[in-house]
Design a protein around this motif. Structure first.
Motif, PDB file in Angstrom:
ATOM      1  N   THR A 273       0.879  -1.799   0.251  1.00 52.96           N
ATOM      2  CA  THR A 273      -0.123   0.128  -0.648  1.00 52.96           C
ATOM      3  C   THR A 273       0.930   1.464  -0.243  1.00 52.96           C
ATOM      4  O   THR A 273       2.366   0.924  -0.064  1.00 52.96           O
ATOM      5  N   ALA A 274       0.053   2.549   0.208  1.00 52.91           N
ATOM      6  CA  ALA A 274       1.047   3.563   0.203  1.00 52.91           C
ATOM      7  C   ALA A 274       1.657   4.101   1.712  1.00 52.91           C
ATOM      8  O   ALA A 274       0.771   3.801   2.168  1.00 52.91           O
ATOM      9  N   ALA A 275       2.831   4.372   1.457  1.00 54.46           N
ATOM     10  CA  ALA A 275       3.445   4.514   3.238  1.00 54.46           C
ATOM     11  C   ALA A 275       2.979   6.265   3.966  1.00 54.46           C
ATOM     12  O   ALA A 275       2.677   6.177   4.707  1.00 54.46           O
ATOM     13  N   HIS A 276       2.049   6.181   3.198  1.00 55.53           N
ATOM     14  CA  HIS A 276       1.571   7.836   4.256  1.00 55.53           C
ATOM     15  C   HIS A 276       0.280   7.858   4.285  1.00 55.53           C
ATOM     16  O   HIS A 276      -0.288   8.752   5.181  1.00 55.53           O
ATOM     17  N   LEU A 277      -0.316   6.400   4.273  1.00 55.25           N
ATOM     18  CA  LEU A 277      -0.950   5.937   4.770  1.00 55.25           C
ATOM     19  C   LEU A 277      -0.882   6.191   6.243  1.00 55.25           C
ATOM     20  O   LEU A 277       0.244   5.532   6.526  1.00 55.25           O
ATOM     21  N   PRO A 278      -1.946   5.888   6.734  1.00 49.72           N
ATOM     22  CA  PRO A 278      -1.649   5.681   8.564  1.00 49.72           C
ATOM     23  C   PRO A 278      -2.198   4.227   9.125  1.00 49.72           C
ATOM     24  O   PRO A 278      -2.530   3.841   7.759  1.00 49.72           O
ATOM     25  N   LEU A 279      -1.181   4.048  10.233  1.00 53.21           N
ATOM     26  CA  LEU A 279      -1.298   3.003  10.317  1.00 53.21           C
ATOM     27  C   LEU A 279      -2.331   2.537  10.889  1.00 53.21           C
ATOM     28  O   LEU A 279      -3.299   3.355  11.716  1.00 53.21           O
ATOM     29  N   SER A 280      -3.185   1.468  10.501  1.00 56.73           N
ATOM     30  CA  SER A 280      -3.814   0.573  10.498  1.00 56.73           C
ATOM     31  C   SER A 280      -3.741  -1.207  10.811  1.00 56.73           C
ATOM     32  O   SER A 280      -2.895  -1.588  10.486  1.00 56.73           O
ATOM     33  N   SER A 281      -4.907  -1.068  11.760  1.00 54.74           N
ATOM     34  CA  SER A 281      -4.722  -2.990  12.638  1.00 54.74           C
ATOM     35  C   SER A 281      -5.070  -4.063  11.923  1.00 54.74           C
ATOM     36  O   SER A 281      -5.151  -5.315  12.387  1.00 54.74           O
ATOM     37  N   TRP A 282      -6.505  -3.657  10.685  1.00 54.58           N
ATOM     38  CA  TRP A 282      -6.328  -4.256  10.009  1.00 54.58           C
ATOM     39  C   TRP A 282      -6.808  -3.958   8.524  1.00 54.58           C
ATOM     40  O   TRP A 282      -6.374  -2.831   7.892  1.00 54.58           O
ATOM     41  N   PHE A 283      -6.960  -5.476   7.887  1.00 53.56           N
ATOM     42  CA  PHE A 283      -6.657  -5.746   6.427  1.00 53.56           C
ATOM     43  C   PHE A 283      -8.219  -6.265   6.039  1.00 53.56           C
ATOM     44  O   PHE A 283      -8.524  -7.464   6.426  1.00 53.56           O
ATOM     45  N   PHE A 284      -9.086  -5.480   5.586  1.00 51.51           N
ATOM     46  CA  PHE A 284     -10.250  -6.328   5.396  1.00 51.51           C
ATOM     47  C   PHE A 284     -10.252  -6.447   3.472  1.00 51.51           C
ATOM     48  O   PHE A 284     -10.086  -6.014   2.307  1.00 51.51           O
ATOM     49  N   TYR A 285     -10.352  -7.841   3.556  1.00 50.89           N
ATOM     50  CA  TYR A 285      -9.789  -8.765   1.559  1.00 50.89           C
ATOM     51  C   TYR A 285     -10.912  -9.764   1.974  1.00 50.89           C
ATOM     52  O   TYR A 285     -10.743 -11.263   2.520  1.00 50.89           O
TER      53      TYR A 285
ATOM     54  N   SER B 283     -12.132  -9.989   7.724  1.00 56.45           N
ATOM     55  CA  SER B 283     -11.014  -8.841   8.054  1.00 56.45           C
ATOM     56  C   SER B 283      -9.713  -9.663   8.979  1.00 56.45           C
ATOM     57  O   SER B 283     -10.032 -10.690   9.490  1.00 56.45           O
ATOM     58  N   TYR B 284      -8.531  -9.474   8.333  1.00 56.37           N
ATOM     59  CA  TYR B 284      -7.680  -9.883   9.225  1.00 56.37           C
ATOM     60  C   TYR B 284      -6.845  -8.891   9.362  1.00 56.37           C
ATOM     61  O   TYR B 284      -6.260  -7.489   9.311  1.00 56.37           O
ATOM     62  N   THR B 285      -6.122  -9.633  10.709  1.00 58.34           N
ATOM     63  CA  THR B 285      -5.025  -8.821  11.753  1.00 58.34           C
ATOM     64  C   THR B 285      -3.646  -8.319  10.986  1.00 58.34           C
ATOM     65  O   THR B 285      -3.406  -9.591  10.607  1.00 58.34           O
ATOM     66  N   VAL B 286      -3.233  -7.098  10.422  1.00 56.83           N
ATOM     67  CA  VAL B 286      -1.821  -6.977  10.647  1.00 56.83           C
ATOM     68  C   VAL B 286      -0.999  -6.237  11.833  1.00 56.83           C
ATOM     69  O   VAL B 286      -1.302  -6.134  12.713  1.00 56.83           O
ATOM     70  N   ASP B 287       0.563  -7.362  10.503  1.00 54.37           N
ATOM     71  CA  ASP B 287       1.593  -6.912  12.017  1.00 54.37           C
ATOM     72  C   ASP B 287       1.223  -5.016  11.345  1.00 54.37           C
ATOM     73  O   ASP B 287       2.631  -4.991  10.250  1.00 54.37           O
ATOM     74  N   PHE B 288       1.155  -4.000  12.609  1.00 57.62           N
ATOM     75  CA  PHE B 288       1.573  -2.937  11.776  1.00 57.62           C
ATOM     76  C   PHE B 288       2.589  -2.081  12.797  1.00 57.62           C
ATOM     77  O   PHE B 288       3.536  -1.048  12.560  1.00 57.62           O
ATOM     78  N   VAL B 289       3.917  -2.753  13.455  1.00 62.19           N
ATOM     79  CA  VAL B 289       4.805  -2.594  13.644  1.00 62.19           C
ATOM     80  C   VAL B 289       6.128  -3.451  13.340  1.00 62.19           C
ATOM     81  O   VAL B 289       6.831  -2.102  12.291  1.00 62.19           O
ATOM     82  N   ASN B 290       5.603  -4.376  12.505  1.00 58.12           N
ATOM     83  CA  ASN B 290       7.347  -4.605  11.289  1.00 58.12           C
ATOM     84  C   ASN B 290       6.425  -4.527  10.366  1.00 58.12           C
ATOM     85  O   ASN B 290       7.019  -5.975   9.780  1.00 58.12           O
ATOM     86  N   TYR B 291       6.213  -3.169   9.834  1.00 58.78           N
ATOM     87  CA  TYR B 291       6.454  -3.709   8.365  1.00 58.78           C
ATOM     88  C   TYR B 291       7.668  -3.124   7.873  1.00 58.78           C
ATOM     89  O   TYR B 291       8.486  -2.742   8.770  1.00 58.78           O
ATOM     90  N   GLN B 292       7.479  -3.845   6.066  1.00 60.44           N
ATOM     91  CA  GLN B 292       8.141  -3.011   5.260  1.00 60.44           C
ATOM     92  C   GLN B 292       8.416  -2.046   4.817  1.00 60.44           C
ATOM     93  O   GLN B 292       7.164  -1.771   3.456  1.00 60.44           O
ATOM     94  N   ASP B 293       8.988  -0.176   4.729  1.00 62.29           N
ATOM     95  CA  ASP B 293       9.371   0.420   3.802  1.00 62.29           C
ATOM     96  C   ASP B 293      10.181  -0.027   2.886  1.00 62.29           C
ATOM     97  O   ASP B 293      11.340  -0.447   2.751  1.00 62.29           O
ATOM     98  N   ILE B 294       9.993   0.360   1.519  1.00 58.81           N
ATOM     99  CA  ILE B 294      10.705   0.548   0.074  1.00 58.81           C
ATOM    100  C   ILE B 294      11.624   2.170   0.120  1.00 58.81           C
ATOM    101  O   ILE B 294      11.610   3.172   0.168  1.00 58.81           O
TER     102      ILE B 294
END
Length: 299
Positions: A62-74, A78-89
Motif C-alpha cells: 500500500t502507500a506509505a503515507h497512509l496512517p497505520l491500521s491494525s486490520w486489512f479487509f480482504y 478481516s485480517y489482523t495486520v502486524d503494523f509494527v514490523n512493516y517493510q518500507d521500500i
C-alpha cells in the motif's frame, strides 16, 4: 502543477475514483467485466483510509503515507495486520505489511515487462465522489470534490510518461476527457489503490503501480475573488491555482489534471525479496518513512 497526496488532504473522505462518465455513485462500483475482467479488482482490500493490494499469501502492499491500521479487509474477511514490523521500500512511498491470522486465497502477480507511453492502465480507488460540475465562461472543466460513499470503483487511463521523483520512480497519466466514460482520475482517499497493466505474454492483468497523488488545486476562477475550491479538472485553461512559492494566485500552466502512481516495476526485485522472511524471523523491519505533501511544478 501542484500534486496533493490522496490519503492526507481530507482524512475523512473515502469513497471512489473520479470518472469522466460516472454521473452516479454506482458507476463502475462492481467488478469489471469484458476486456477488463480480472484486471485487479479481486486483489484489492480496504486498509486505513485507502486500499492495499495482496501480493503474497500473507502480504499486501500500500502507500506509505497512509496512517497505520491494525486490520486489512480482504475478500470478505478481516485480517489482523502486524503494523509494527512493516517493510518500507527506501526512497519510495511503498510499504509492505504482513497479516498474522490467516492466508489469502489469491494475490496479484507483479508485472515484469517493459512499459511504454500509451499503455492502458486499470486503476482502483475509493476516494471522493465527484461533486458539482465546474463551468467557466460556458465551458465545462471537470468537477469539484464531492461527498463520500465508501464505494470501491475502477477506472482506466493511459500511461503518459515515467518520471523520477523524490519519492521514487512514478508513472504519470493525465485526465483529459479523451479516454471515454471509464477514464479516471484520483481524489483524496484513493491512496494505495492498485494500478494494473495487461501482460500479453502472460495473458493476464498484472500489478504495475500504486496510487500516490494528483492535481486537485485549490483553484479560483478569478484571482482577486475569494471562493477557491478543490477539484478534478480535465481542462484547466482560464483557471488560477495557488503558487505556494510566491503566495499568490497564478494562471494554471497545465492543460489537464495529472496523476502520479508509484512504479512497482522499478522495485520489483526488492519487493520479491521482502516477501521471503529471513531465517528465524517472520518479517524484516525497516525504518518508516513519513510523507505528507509533495509539490512539483511541470514547466
Amino acid at each position: 502543477m501542484w500534486i496533493t497526496l490522496l490519503g492526507a488532504m481530507f482524512p475523512g473522505v473515502a469513497s471512489a475514483l473520479i470518472l469522466y462518465g460516472g454521473d452516479t455513485p454506482e458507476f463502475n462500483a462492481d467488478a469489471p467485466t469484458g476486456i477488463y475482467e480480472d484486471s485487479g479488482w479481486q486483489y484489492q482490500g480496504i486498509y486505513a483510509q485507502g486500499l492495499g493490494t495482496a501480493i503474497s499469501p500473507t502480504h499486501f502492499i500500500t502507500a506509505a503515507h497512509l496512517p497505520l491500521s491494525s486490520w486489512f479487509f480482504y475478500d470478505g474477511q478481516s485480517y489482523t495486520v502486524d503494523f509494527v514490523n512493516y517493510q518500507d521500500i527506501s526512497g519510495t512511498d511503498l510499504r509492505i505489511f504482513q497479516v498474522t491470522d490467516g492466508t489469502f486465497a489469491d494475490y496479484a502477480p507483479l508485472y515484469d515487462g517493459a512499459l511504454s507511453a500509451g499503455d492502458e492502465l486499470v486503476m482502483m480507488g475509493r476516494g471522493a465522489f465527484r461533486g458539482d460540475e465546474v463551468i467557466v465562461a460556458g465551458d465545462a472543466k471537470g468537477w469539484e470534490l464531492g461527498s463520500s460513499d465508501f464505494l470501491q470503483r475502477w477506472g482506466t487511463n493511459e500511461l503518459e510518461d515515467l518520471l523520477p521523483t523524490g519519492v521514487g520512480p512514478m508513472l504519470l497519466s493525465t485526465f483529459d476527457d479523451s479516454g471515454g466514460p471509464n477514464e479516471a482520475s484520483f481524489s483524496p482517499g484513493d491512496s494505495g489503490g492498485g494500478v494494473f497493466v495487461y501482460d500479453a505474454v502472460d495473458g493476464r492483468w498484472e500489478l504495475v503501480g500504486m496510487n500516490y497523488a494528483a492535481t486537485l488545486g485549490p483553484y479560483r476562477e478569478d484571482p482577486l475573488v475569494p471562493g477557491e475550491y478543490y477539484a478534478t479538472l480535465y481542462d484547466t485553461s482560464g483557471m488560477y491555482e495557488y503558487d505556494f512559492d510566491t503566495a499568490s494566485w497564478v494562471p494554471s500552466v497545465d492543460p489537464t489534471g495529472y496523476m502520479l502512481m508509484s512504479d512497482l516495476t522499478a522495485n520489483r526485485s526488492t519487493i520479491q525479496a521482502m516477501l521471503v522472511p529471513e531465517p528465524g524471523s517472520a518479517l524484516f523491519c525497516l525504518t518508516s518513512l513519513g510523507i505528507w505533501v509533495m509539490g512539483r511544478r511541470r514547466r
